[in-house]
Motif scaffolding. Sequence first.
Motif, PDB file in Angstrom:
ATOM      1  N   VAL A  20       0.760  -1.158   0.188  1.00  0.00           N
ATOM      2  CA  VAL A  20      -0.149  -0.064  -0.120  1.00  0.00           C
ATOM      3  C   VAL A  20       0.921   1.294  -0.101  1.00  0.00           C
ATOM      4  CG1 VAL A  20      -1.791   1.184   1.083  1.00  0.00           C
ATOM      5  CG2 VAL A  20      -1.816  -1.197   1.187  1.00  0.00           C
ATOM      6  N   ASN A  21       0.495   2.088  -0.878  1.00  0.00           N
ATOM      7  CA  ASN A  21       1.292   3.436  -1.139  1.00  0.00           C
ATOM      8  C   ASN A  21       2.719   3.311  -1.425  1.00  0.00           C
ATOM      9  OD1 ASN A  21      -1.192   4.723   0.086  1.00  0.00           O
ATOM     10  ND2 ASN A  21      -0.164   4.773   2.046  1.00  0.00           N
ATOM     11  N   GLY A  22       3.051   1.933  -2.127  1.00  0.00           N
ATOM     12  CA  GLY A  22       4.343   1.759  -2.394  1.00  0.00           C
ATOM     13  C   GLY A  22       5.430   1.834  -1.250  1.00  0.00           C
ATOM     14  N   LEU A  23       5.103   1.580  -0.104  1.00  0.00           N
ATOM     15  CA  LEU A  23       5.891   1.530   1.076  1.00  0.00           C
ATOM     16  C   LEU A  23       6.991   0.238   1.033  1.00  0.00           C
ATOM     17  CD1 LEU A  23       3.610   1.778   4.439  1.00  0.00           C
ATOM     18  CD2 LEU A  23       5.578   3.262   3.243  1.00  0.00           C
ATOM     19  N   GLY A  24       8.185   0.456   1.366  1.00  0.00           N
ATOM     20  CA  GLY A  24       9.263  -0.695   1.262  1.00  0.00           C
ATOM     21  C   GLY A  24      10.601   0.128   1.700  1.00  0.00           C
ATOM     22  N   GLU A  25      11.614  -0.690   1.569  1.00  0.00           N
ATOM     23  CA  GLU A  25      12.870  -0.398   1.674  1.00  0.00           C
ATOM     24  C   GLU A  25      13.323   0.623   0.545  1.00  0.00           C
ATOM     25  OE1 GLU A  25      15.481  -3.325   4.009  1.00  0.00           O
ATOM     26  OE2 GLU A  25      14.449  -4.650   2.571  1.00  0.00           O
ATOM     27  N   ARG A  26      14.166   1.572   0.954  1.00  0.00           N
ATOM     28  CA  ARG A  26      14.929   2.480  -0.125  1.00  0.00           C
ATOM     29  C   ARG A  26      13.682   3.267  -0.997  1.00  0.00           C
ATOM     30  NH1 ARG A  26      16.805  -2.396  -1.091  1.00  0.00           N
ATOM     31  NH2 ARG A  26      15.852  -2.491  -3.051  1.00  0.00           N
ATOM     32  N   ALA A  27      13.405   2.917  -2.132  1.00  0.00           N
ATOM     33  CA  ALA A  27      12.319   3.712  -2.968  1.00  0.00           C
ATOM     34  C   ALA A  27      10.995   2.792  -2.902  1.00  0.00           C
ATOM     35  CB  ALA A  27      12.946   3.739  -4.319  1.00  0.00           C
ATOM     36  N   GLY A  28      10.965   1.777  -2.172  1.00  0.00           N
ATOM     37  CA  GLY A  28       9.782   1.101  -1.858  1.00  0.00           C
ATOM     38  C   GLY A  28       9.377   0.057  -3.086  1.00  0.00           C
ATOM     39  N   ASN A  29       8.300  -0.508  -3.041  1.00  0.00           N
ATOM     40  CA  ASN A  29       7.759  -1.604  -3.842  1.00  0.00           C
ATOM     41  C   ASN A  29       6.743  -1.121  -4.651  1.00  0.00           C
ATOM     42  OD1 ASN A  29       9.006  -2.783  -1.130  1.00  0.00           O
ATOM     43  ND2 ASN A  29       8.140  -4.805  -1.850  1.00  0.00           N
ATOM     44  N   THR A  30       6.333  -2.070  -5.579  1.00  0.00           N
ATOM     45  CA  THR A  30       5.266  -1.899  -6.542  1.00  0.00           C
ATOM     46  C   THR A  30       3.844  -1.431  -5.676  1.00  0.00           C
ATOM     47  OG1 THR A  30       5.962  -3.091  -8.192  1.00  0.00           O
ATOM     48  CG2 THR A  30       3.898  -2.508  -8.379  1.00  0.00           C
ATOM     49  N   ALA A  31       3.538  -0.167  -6.051  1.00  0.00           N
ATOM     50  CA  ALA A  31       2.171   0.354  -5.385  1.00  0.00           C
ATOM     51  C   ALA A  31       1.005  -0.325  -5.661  1.00  0.00           C
ATOM     52  CB  ALA A  31       1.933   1.862  -5.319  1.00  0.00           C
ATOM     53  N   LEU A  32       0.104  -0.966  -4.615  1.00  0.00           N
ATOM     54  CA  LEU A  32      -0.984  -1.862  -4.873  1.00  0.00           C
ATOM     55  C   LEU A  32      -1.950  -0.725  -5.680  1.00  0.00           C
ATOM     56  CD1 LEU A  32      -3.284  -3.756  -4.280  1.00  0.00           C
ATOM     57  CD2 LEU A  32      -3.705  -2.582  -2.032  1.00  0.00           C
ATOM     58  N   GLU A  33      -2.169   0.613  -5.172  1.00  0.00           N
ATOM     59  CA  GLU A  33      -3.182   1.316  -5.713  1.00  0.00           C
ATOM     60  C   GLU A  33      -2.848   1.306  -7.389  1.00  0.00           C
ATOM     61  OE1 GLU A  33      -0.099   3.788  -3.642  1.00  0.00           O
ATOM     62  OE2 GLU A  33      -1.361   1.935  -3.242  1.00  0.00           O
ATOM     63  N   GLU A  34      -1.512   1.762  -7.478  1.00  0.00           N
ATOM     64  CA  GLU A  34      -1.152   2.153  -8.885  1.00  0.00           C
ATOM     65  C   GLU A  34      -1.064   0.858  -9.918  1.00  0.00           C
ATOM     66  OE1 GLU A  34       2.748   4.030  -9.074  1.00  0.00           O
ATOM     67  OE2 GLU A  34       2.079   5.130  -7.029  1.00  0.00           O
ATOM     68  N   LEU A  35      -1.086  -0.383  -9.374  1.00  0.00           N
ATOM     69  CA  LEU A  35      -0.990  -1.548 -10.096  1.00  0.00           C
ATOM     70  C   LEU A  35      -2.530  -1.946 -10.538  1.00  0.00           C
ATOM     71  CD1 LEU A  35       0.003  -3.952 -11.582  1.00  0.00           C
ATOM     72  CD2 LEU A  35       0.149  -5.149  -9.211  1.00  0.00           C
ATOM     73  N   VAL A  36      -3.456  -1.981  -9.286  1.00  0.00           N
ATOM     74  CA  VAL A  36      -4.766  -2.146  -9.434  1.00  0.00           C
ATOM     75  C   VAL A  36      -5.506  -1.195 -10.534  1.00  0.00           C
ATOM     76  CG1 VAL A  36      -7.004  -2.117  -8.506  1.00  0.00           C
ATOM     77  CG2 VAL A  36      -4.992  -3.295  -7.339  1.00  0.00           C
ATOM     78  N   MET A  37      -5.233   0.158 -10.502  1.00  0.00           N
ATOM     79  CA  MET A  37      -5.949   0.910 -11.450  1.00  0.00           C
ATOM     80  C   MET A  37      -5.246   0.907 -12.717  1.00  0.00           C
ATOM     81  SD  MET A  37      -8.385   1.594  -9.428  1.00  0.00           S
ATOM     82  CE  MET A  37      -9.014   2.739 -10.884  1.00  0.00           C
ATOM     83  N   SER A  38      -4.015   0.561 -12.992  1.00  0.00           N
ATOM     84  CA  SER A  38      -3.515   0.427 -14.214  1.00  0.00           C
ATOM     85  C   SER A  38      -3.993  -0.772 -15.106  1.00  0.00           C
ATOM     86  CB  SER A  38      -1.875   0.267 -14.280  1.00  0.00           C
ATOM     87  OG  SER A  38      -1.312   1.556 -13.599  1.00  0.00           O
ATOM     88  N   LEU A  39      -4.266  -1.938 -14.204  1.00  0.00           N
ATOM     89  CA  LEU A  39      -4.659  -2.837 -14.835  1.00  0.00           C
ATOM     90  C   LEU A  39      -6.209  -2.808 -15.256  1.00  0.00           C
ATOM     91  CD1 LEU A  39      -3.303  -5.939 -12.238  1.00  0.00           C
ATOM     92  CD2 LEU A  39      -2.687  -5.338 -14.898  1.00  0.00           C
ATOM     93  N   GLU A  40      -7.044  -2.010 -14.157  1.00  0.00           N
ATOM     94  CA  GLU A  40      -8.472  -1.947 -14.438  1.00  0.00           C
ATOM     95  C   GLU A  40      -8.624  -0.703 -15.535  1.00  0.00           C
ATOM     96  OE1 GLU A  40     -11.287  -2.732 -12.816  1.00  0.00           O
ATOM     97  OE2 GLU A  40     -10.644  -3.945 -11.117  1.00  0.00           O
ATOM     98  N   LYS A  41      -7.670   0.202 -15.766  1.00  0.00           N
ATOM     99  CA  LYS A  41      -8.121   1.272 -16.535  1.00  0.00           C
ATOM    100  C   LYS A  41      -7.502   1.128 -18.031  1.00  0.00           C
ATOM    101  CE  LYS A  41      -9.759   5.397 -17.418  1.00  0.00           C
ATOM    102  NZ  LYS A  41     -11.170   5.814 -17.793  1.00  0.00           N
ATOM    103  N   LEU A  42      -6.265   0.599 -17.843  1.00  0.00           N
ATOM    104  CA  LEU A  42      -5.490   0.624 -19.150  1.00  0.00           C
ATOM    105  C   LEU A  42      -5.565  -0.820 -19.806  1.00  0.00           C
ATOM    106  CD1 LEU A  42      -2.280   2.374 -17.826  1.00  0.00           C
ATOM    107  CD2 LEU A  42      -4.016   3.353 -19.226  1.00  0.00           C
ATOM    108  N   TYR A  43      -5.746  -1.749 -19.108  1.00  0.00           N
ATOM    109  CA  TYR A  43      -6.013  -2.960 -19.568  1.00  0.00           C
ATOM    110  C   TYR A  43      -7.126  -3.667 -19.624  1.00  0.00           C
ATOM    111  CZ  TYR A  43      -0.870  -2.479 -19.639  1.00  0.00           C
ATOM    112  OH  TYR A  43       0.500  -2.084 -20.046  1.00  0.00           O
TER     113      TYR A  43
END
Length: 504
Positions: free
Chosen positions: A223-246
């Motif tokens: 959630v929010n792309g939290l994680g070490e250093r620059a973080g991980n893949t953000a849940l919200e960005e992936l979900v909405m990219s899959l829904e909206k773009l694909y």
Amino acid sequence: MITFFADKKLRFLDTTLRDGEQTPGVSLTPEQKLKIASALSDMGIHTIEAGSAMASEGEREAVKLISEAGLRSECCTYSRAKHGDIDIAADCGADSIHLVVPVSDLHITKKLGKTRDEVFKMAIDAVRYAKERGLIVELSGEDASRADPSFLRNLFREGVRNGADRLCFCDTVGLLTPEKTAELIPEFCLAPLSIHCHNDLGLGLANTIAALKSGASCAHVTVNGLGERAGNTALEELVMSLEKLYSYDTGISKEKIYPLSVLVSKLTKVPLATNKPIVGEMAFTHESGIHAHGLLRDATTYEPMSPETVGRKRRIILGKHSGTASVKAALSELGYEPDDQQLKEIVSRIKKLGDKGIKVTDADVMAVADAVMMLECKPVIDLKQFTIVSGSNSIPTASVTMVINGVEVTGASTGTGPVDAALKVLEQSVAFAGDIRLEEYHVDAISGGADAMVDVTVKLRKDGRILTSRGARTDIVEASVEAVVSGMNRLLREENENRSRNTD
């Protein structure tokens, strides 16, 4: 619309409570973890990595709480290739383990001080033992993007033969590109494959999508792309990219995205970047006159999706870029009905405030409208005095005396700091006149030096209505009190107050 995923059933493993919690400075209690896990389960996340059970007693308690909570999501815990870790995971009631094995020569030799053969044997032994303990096993190759592909493929193949249910390809330091991801991933789809990306070079989302297009069936996210250093893949960005773009139906309750984001930000104390996609403050906020005018006619002119889709609302803020249409809309929402001449003057004054670098809040707009329309704004709150006591050997305490609708009120409160104490006593003191809650608090230094002017902006809520207000002083407590009292005054004005144009 592109439909790469039409025939696939994608899964999401959320690792906010493990990899996300490894963000420097973040530490969650077991109860906080359960609260986040419950929200993740409610929105449809398939697997929740609840933490690293072997790390501490608190982590074990968190995994137990989540595993026993009756959530729909699978409860997973991080595990090294050690029998002790696996025993703890099983004893805590986890459904599965994320069995992480270093697979690059850099990690094998420099971090573990071992050989490939030793790591291989450890991994296979751990898979077998975890299956004996009744656990679902996701065998994960740490630093897979820098590993010898043939070694990793052999390890994965043997892992599956010995019972591994799922595999995971980890781009541990974010060195993949979408092109390289598309080339590598098909080699490792020997069982359901997860992709675990870090965002060190800003390609976490792109690499995750490339992996899913190339055969991976599960994405690790936070959630929010939290994680070490620059973080991980953000849940919200992936979900909405899959829904909206694909055009892919993720099965995620999208309207719960923003409330979850706010919850995680609050509990981790990691603020959201202002311009963060989907959940940042400015994601659905507009000021430009051209943009706002277009939005008022058709929201799709300047928004890729409806803010309500992710549980948000559109905001049109006012400033030097604002046009007549957006100012008129904002005034209407605040209950004002100026005539054309008054509207022209209000627009002019708002632009002048913006030119001075001032953040124009709802309270500022109301003050300008009152002045231009010659409306009398009788203050509901008359602040007589407030006192702050704070020091190294005392609990921060604030006391206040106010007259509210003619009634004198005196109160006191403690807080974690002088500002917290001041804002708490103000909330408590006005409670009899109305339930007003502080939703957001933001402070900026206007000038440098020890005597810096500070600009405090607050967002207050009363009966579903939200209003922003500001205060500017050299003292942060005074600025905070000014902002809150100003906003409270506006919210407590009688609802039937006449704000239409004055024709006398």
